[in-house]
Write a protein that holds these residues in place. Structure first.
Motif, PDB file in Angstrom:
ATOM      1  N   VAL A 145       1.164  -1.297  -0.259  1.00 21.89           N
ATOM      2  CA  VAL A 145      -0.329   0.010   0.204  1.00 21.89           C
ATOM      3  C   VAL A 145       0.933   0.989  -0.213  1.00 21.89           C
ATOM      4  CG1 VAL A 145      -1.650   1.224   0.951  1.00 21.89           C
ATOM      5  CG2 VAL A 145      -1.990  -1.064   1.160  1.00 21.89           C
ATOM      6  N   CYS A 146       0.562   2.488  -0.936  1.00 24.50           N
ATOM      7  CA  CYS A 146       1.348   3.759  -0.946  1.00 24.50           C
ATOM      8  C   CYS A 146      -0.484   4.418  -0.580  1.00 24.50           C
ATOM      9  CB  CYS A 146       2.508   3.806  -2.167  1.00 24.50           C
ATOM     10  SG  CYS A 146       1.928   3.825  -3.982  1.00 24.50           S
ATOM     11  N   LEU A 147       0.124   6.001  -1.259  1.00 26.66           N
ATOM     12  CA  LEU A 147      -1.226   7.145  -1.470  1.00 26.66           C
ATOM     13  C   LEU A 147      -1.080   6.619  -3.325  1.00 26.66           C
ATOM     14  CD1 LEU A 147      -2.030   9.581  -0.664  1.00 26.66           C
ATOM     15  CD2 LEU A 147      -0.006  10.331  -1.366  1.00 26.66           C
ATOM     16  N   GLY A 148      -0.599   6.555  -3.858  1.00 25.42           N
ATOM     17  CA  GLY A 148      -1.997   6.568  -4.730  1.00 25.42           C
ATOM     18  C   GLY A 148      -1.673   5.515  -5.445  1.00 25.42           C
ATOM     19  N   ASN A 149      -1.020   4.316  -5.268  1.00 21.40           N
ATOM     20  CA  ASN A 149      -0.480   3.143  -5.830  1.00 21.40           C
ATOM     21  C   ASN A 149      -0.629   3.219  -7.605  1.00 21.40           C
ATOM     22  OD1 ASN A 149      -3.258   0.238  -6.802  1.00 21.40           O
ATOM     23  ND2 ASN A 149      -0.902   0.595  -6.448  1.00 21.40           N
ATOM     24  N   ILE A 150       0.420   4.024  -7.732  1.00 21.74           N
ATOM     25  CA  ILE A 150       0.983   4.433  -9.769  1.00 21.74           C
ATOM     26  C   ILE A 150       1.960   4.479  -9.270  1.00 21.74           C
ATOM     27  CG2 ILE A 150      -1.135   5.251 -10.607  1.00 21.74           C
ATOM     28  CD1 ILE A 150       0.087   8.114 -10.416  1.00 21.74           C
ATOM     29  N   CYS A 151       2.819   4.596  -8.150  1.00 26.89           N
ATOM     30  CA  CYS A 151       4.797   4.454  -8.682  1.00 26.89           C
ATOM     31  C   CYS A 151       4.928   3.207  -7.230  1.00 26.89           C
ATOM     32  CB  CYS A 151       5.106   5.455  -7.879  1.00 26.89           C
ATOM     33  SG  CYS A 151       4.891   7.097  -8.665  1.00 26.89           S
ATOM     34  N   ARG A 152       4.692   4.104  -5.786  1.00 27.73           N
ATOM     35  CA  ARG A 152       5.727   2.882  -5.433  1.00 27.73           C
ATOM     36  C   ARG A 152       4.864   1.274  -5.055  1.00 27.73           C
ATOM     37  NH1 ARG A 152       5.543   6.698   0.087  1.00 27.73           N
ATOM     38  NH2 ARG A 152       3.890   7.423  -1.172  1.00 27.73           N
ATOM     39  N   SER A 153       3.764   1.204  -4.561  1.00 25.95           N
ATOM     40  CA  SER A 153       3.498   0.458  -4.637  1.00 25.95           C
ATOM     41  C   SER A 153       3.022  -1.020  -5.534  1.00 25.95           C
ATOM     42  CB  SER A 153       2.431   0.407  -3.707  1.00 25.95           C
ATOM     43  OG  SER A 153       0.894   0.553  -4.269  1.00 25.95           O
ATOM     44  N   ASN A 196      -8.371   7.916  -3.756  1.00 25.99           N
ATOM     45  CA  ASN A 196      -8.735   7.225  -4.416  1.00 25.99           C
ATOM     46  C   ASN A 196      -8.652   7.635  -5.807  1.00 25.99           C
ATOM     47  OD1 ASN A 196      -9.824   9.629  -4.229  1.00 25.99           O
ATOM     48  ND2 ASN A 196     -11.914   9.173  -4.600  1.00 25.99           N
ATOM     49  N   TRP A 197      -7.257   8.924  -6.030  1.00 21.00           N
ATOM     50  CA  TRP A 197      -6.668   9.978  -7.112  1.00 21.00           C
ATOM     51  C   TRP A 197      -6.526   9.185  -8.044  1.00 21.00           C
ATOM     52  CZ3 TRP A 197      -2.752  12.460  -3.718  1.00 21.00           C
ATOM     53  CH2 TRP A 197      -3.175  13.212  -2.063  1.00 21.00           C
ATOM     54  N   HIS A 198      -6.261   7.833  -8.354  1.00 19.09           N
ATOM     55  CA  HIS A 198      -6.098   7.553  -9.501  1.00 19.09           C
ATOM     56  C   HIS A 198      -6.346   5.848  -9.669  1.00 19.09           C
ATOM     57  CE1 HIS A 198      -2.411  10.357 -10.272  1.00 19.09           C
ATOM     58  NE2 HIS A 198      -1.858  10.548  -9.302  1.00 19.09           N
ATOM     59  N   VAL A 199      -6.953   5.826  -9.399  1.00 14.79           N
ATOM     60  CA  VAL A 199      -7.700   4.387  -9.806  1.00 14.79           C
ATOM     61  C   VAL A 199      -8.721   4.216 -11.085  1.00 14.79           C
ATOM     62  CG1 VAL A 199      -9.963   3.179  -9.424  1.00 14.79           C
ATOM     63  CG2 VAL A 199      -8.910   4.678  -7.227  1.00 14.79           C
ATOM     64  N   PRO A 258      10.036   6.549   0.453  1.00 10.21           N
ATOM     65  CA  PRO A 258       9.834   8.224  -0.416  1.00 10.21           C
ATOM     66  C   PRO A 258       9.110   7.850  -1.245  1.00 10.21           C
ATOM     67  CG  PRO A 258      12.398   7.436  -0.552  1.00 10.21           C
ATOM     68  CD  PRO A 258      12.433   6.587   0.389  1.00 10.21           C
ATOM     69  N   ASP A 259       8.317   9.149  -1.287  1.00 14.45           N
ATOM     70  CA  ASP A 259       7.774   8.978  -2.341  1.00 14.45           C
ATOM     71  C   ASP A 259       8.067   9.899  -3.658  1.00 14.45           C
ATOM     72  OD1 ASP A 259       5.177  10.036  -3.861  1.00 14.45           O
ATOM     73  OD2 ASP A 259       4.322  10.602  -2.756  1.00 14.45           O
ATOM     74  N   PRO A 260       8.124   9.105  -4.953  1.00 17.21           N
ATOM     75  CA  PRO A 260       9.520   9.693  -5.912  1.00 17.21           C
ATOM     76  C   PRO A 260       8.223  10.573  -6.976  1.00 17.21           C
ATOM     77  CG  PRO A 260       8.756   6.997  -6.403  1.00 17.21           C
ATOM     78  CD  PRO A 260       7.773   7.359  -5.465  1.00 17.21           C
ATOM     79  N   TYR A 261       7.393  11.125  -6.829  1.00 14.09           N
ATOM     80  CA  TYR A 261       5.963  11.367  -7.310  1.00 14.09           C
ATOM     81  C   TYR A 261       7.002  12.814  -8.199  1.00 14.09           C
ATOM     82  CZ  TYR A 261       1.103  12.752  -9.984  1.00 14.09           C
ATOM     83  OH  TYR A 261       0.196  12.969 -10.788  1.00 14.09           O
ATOM     84  N   PHE A 262       7.092  13.712  -7.384  1.00 12.58           N
ATOM     85  CA  PHE A 262       7.376  15.113  -6.997  1.00 12.58           C
ATOM     86  C   PHE A 262       8.309  15.200  -7.527  1.00 12.58           C
ATOM     87  CE2 PHE A 262       3.099  15.484  -5.070  1.00 12.58           C
ATOM     88  CZ  PHE A 262       2.879  15.624  -6.070  1.00 12.58           C
ATOM     89  N   GLY A 263       9.648  13.947  -8.010  1.00 13.12           N
ATOM     90  CA  GLY A 263      10.949  13.843  -7.960  1.00 13.12           C
ATOM     91  C   GLY A 263      11.031  14.070  -9.503  1.00 13.12           C
TER      92      GLY A 263
HETATM   93  P1  4NP Z   1       1.922   6.970  -4.416  1.00  7.96           P
HETATM   94  O1  4NP Z   1       3.001   7.623  -5.567  1.00  7.96           O
HETATM   95  O2  4NP Z   1       2.104   6.847  -3.863  1.00  7.96           O
HETATM   96  O3  4NP Z   1       3.968   5.803  -4.827  1.00  7.96           O
HETATM   97  O4  4NP Z   1       1.870   5.764  -6.024  1.00  7.96           O
HETATM   98  C1  4NP Z   1       2.187   9.324  -5.837  1.00  7.96           C
HETATM   99  C2  4NP Z   1       1.441   8.672  -6.485  1.00  7.96           C
HETATM  100  C3  4NP Z   1       0.365   9.992  -7.132  1.00  7.96           C
HETATM  101  C4  4NP Z   1       0.836  10.794  -6.051  1.00  7.96           C
HETATM  102  C5  4NP Z   1       1.602  11.170  -5.073  1.00  7.96           C
HETATM  103  C6  4NP Z   1       2.471   9.708  -4.613  1.00  7.96           C
HETATM  104  N1  4NP Z   1      -0.185  12.612  -6.648  1.00  7.96           N
HETATM  105  O5  4NP Z   1      -0.581  12.874  -5.517  1.00  7.96           O
HETATM  106  O6  4NP Z   1      -1.001  11.830  -7.542  1.00  7.96           O
END
Ligand code: 4NP
Length: 164
Positions: A6-14, A43-46, A123-128
Motif C-alpha cells: 500500500v502507498c498513497l496513489g498506487n501508481i508508483c511505489r506499491s 482514490n486519486w488514480h483508480v 520516499p515518495d518519488p512522484y514529485f521528484g
Molecule cells: P505513490 O506516489 O503513492 O507511490 O503511488 C504518488 C502518486 C501520486 C500522487 C502522490 C504520490 N499524487 O499526488 O497524485
C-alpha cells in the motif's frame, strides 16, 4: 498467503513493490503459494496504469508492470490479506485508522523487512526526478528479499514448503 502493498496513489511505489516481489517469488519457485496485490490509500488514480517513470525504471530491471491498474484500499482488504505493507508512516497511520485491533497486527512498514537499509520509509518519488525511481527500486528489492525469506519461513511452518 496473501500480501498487499500500500502507498498513497498506487501508481508508483506499491505497484513497483508488487512487481519486484512477484519476481522474487518466481525466482524462488514459490509464486504459486502466495497471492500479491497493491492498493492506494487515496482514490486519486483508480483505474490508471502505473506512472510511466515507474514502468520505465522497473522495465530496466526486467519486470513489466504495465498491466496493473490503480485501486483504493478498502476495509475488507484488512481481513483478506495476511500482511498489509505500508510504504511510509503516513500510509501506515491511514491503514491503522481503518483497522481494528486484530487487523492492526497484520499492518507493517515494508522496510521492516530491510533492517539494513538504514531507512524505515520508502520516499515518495512522484514529485521528484526520474532517478528517484531507481533509488526507490533499490529499497524495494532489498525489502522484497527479506519479505520472501519471512514468507518461506511461514510456509515451512505451515507445512506448505517441504524442500530446504
Ligand atoms: P505513490 O506516489 O503513492 O507511490 O503511488 C504518488 C502518486 C501520486 C500522487 C502522490 C504520490 N499524487 O499526488 O497524485
Amino acid at each position: 498467503m496473501r500480501i498487499l502493498f500500500v502507498c498513497l496513489g498506487n501508481i508508483c511505489r506499491s505497484p513497483m513493490a508488487e512487481g519486484v516481489f512477484r519476481r522474487e517469488l518466481e525466482r524462488r519457485g514459490i509464486d504459486h503459494l502466495v497471492e500479491v496485490d497493491s492498493a492506494g490509500t487515496s482514490n486519486w488514480h483508480v483505474g490508471e496504469p502505473p506512472d510511466p517513470r515507474a514502468r520505465r525504471a522497473i522495465a530496466k530491471r526486467g519486470v513489466d508492470i504495465s498491466d496493473l491498474r490503480g485501486r483504493q484500499v478498502s476495509a475488507r482488504d484488512l481481513d483478506a490479506f495476511d500482511l498489509i505493507l505500508a510504504m511510509d508512516a503516513e500510509n501506515l497511520s491511514d491503514l491503522l485508522a481503518l483497522a481494528d485491533a486484530a487487523q492492526a497486527q497484520r499492518v507493517r512498514l515494508f522496510l521492516d523487512f530491510a533492517p539494513k537499509a538504514g531507512v524505515r520509509e520508502v520516499p515518495d518519488p512522484y514529485f521528484g526526478e526520474e532517478d528517484g525511481f531507481d533509488m526507490v527500486l533499490d529499497l524495494l528489492q532489498a525489502a522484497a528479499q527479506g519479505l520472501a525469506d519471512h514468507v518461506e519461513e511461514e510456509l515451512r511452518r505451515q507445512g506448505k514448503l517441504t524442500r530446504a
